[in-house]
Enzyme design. Structure first.
Site, PDB file in Angstrom:
ATOM      1  CG  LEU A   1      13.341  31.132  35.921  1.00  0.00           C
ATOM      2  CD1 LEU A   1      14.691  30.441  36.053  1.00  0.00           C
ATOM      3  CD2 LEU A   1      12.751  31.438  37.294  1.00  0.00           C
TER       4      LEU A   1
ATOM      5  CB  ILE B   1      11.837  38.315  37.020  1.00  0.00           C
ATOM      6  CG1 ILE B   1      12.730  39.138  37.949  1.00  0.00           C
ATOM      7  CG2 ILE B   1      12.302  36.853  37.010  1.00  0.00           C
ATOM      8  CD1 ILE B   1      12.660  38.707  39.403  1.00  0.00           C
ATOM      9  N   PRO B   2      10.975  38.211  33.391  1.00  0.00           N
ATOM     10  CG  PRO B   2      11.803  38.494  31.233  1.00  0.00           C
ATOM     11  CD  PRO B   2      11.938  39.000  32.627  1.00  0.00           C
ATOM     12  CG  HIS B   3       8.478  34.064  35.571  1.00  0.00           C
ATOM     13  ND1 HIS B   3       8.340  35.391  35.912  1.00  0.00           N
ATOM     14  CD2 HIS B   3       7.380  33.435  36.035  1.00  0.00           C
ATOM     15  CE1 HIS B   3       7.216  35.546  36.578  1.00  0.00           C
ATOM     16  NE2 HIS B   3       6.596  34.382  36.663  1.00  0.00           N
ATOM     17  N   GLY B   4       8.671  31.589  32.647  1.00  0.00           N
ATOM     18  CA  GLY B   4       7.655  30.652  32.198  1.00  0.00           C
ATOM     19  C   GLY B   4       8.058  29.224  32.482  1.00  0.00           C
TER      20      GLY B   4
END
Length: 154
Positions: A103, A65-68
């Site tokens: 996300l 779940i790469p997110h920033g």
């Protein structure tokens, strides 16, 4: 929180393979940038990569779940890629990743960010949804699976 509301078909892809974790993050960034006026794909990629430098966003069991968080963003958005051939992702369990749910949220949306991540962690801990996502091969089928899962969580 309806996770499917964060997606639309243009931000979902089933691919045979990608060459690397970096390439997967680039693709997710491009998908996210095409759906909104700002920020651009490079800024999104930089945000996702900066988060990865803090530690892998791989959950284990083939999921990441790469997110920033990003300044100037008005609402949360997501993109989903599933892969036939998993990519090395430095996940805590050492397993390669074949489901990537990216996300991005507005910079000031700390609580919303955490709520969405909690929902994603819950969804991706469900072995049945993981199996179903891996079997689906169209944008519509992938979106329908996430929509159905979200509706059952009310």
């Amino acid at each position: 929180m309806n996770l499917a509301a964060l997606l639309d078909p243009e931000r979902i892809a089933h691919l045979p393979e990608v060459s690397s974790k970096k390439r997967a993050l680039e693709m997710l960034s491009d998908m996210l940038s095409k759906a909104m006026p700002t920020p651009d794909g490079e800024d999104i990629f930089d945000s996702l990569l900066a988060r990865e430098r803090l530690g892998s966003t791989g959950l284990g069991h083939g999921v990441a779940i790469p997110h920033g968080r990003m300044a100037g963003l008005e609402e949360a958005a997501a993109a989903l890629i599933t892969l036939d051939t998993p990519v090395d992702y430095d996940a805590p369990d050492g397993e390669p990743v074949d489901i990537l749910f990216a996300l991005i949220v507005p910079e000031e949306s700390t609580e919303e960010h955490l709520q969405i991540l909690a929902q994603l962690a819950k969804m991706f801990s469900d072995n049945q949804i993981l199996s179903n996502l891996r079997e689906a091969s169209t944008q519509e089928a992938l979106l329908a699976l996430i929509q159905h899962w979200s509706e059952t969580q009310v």
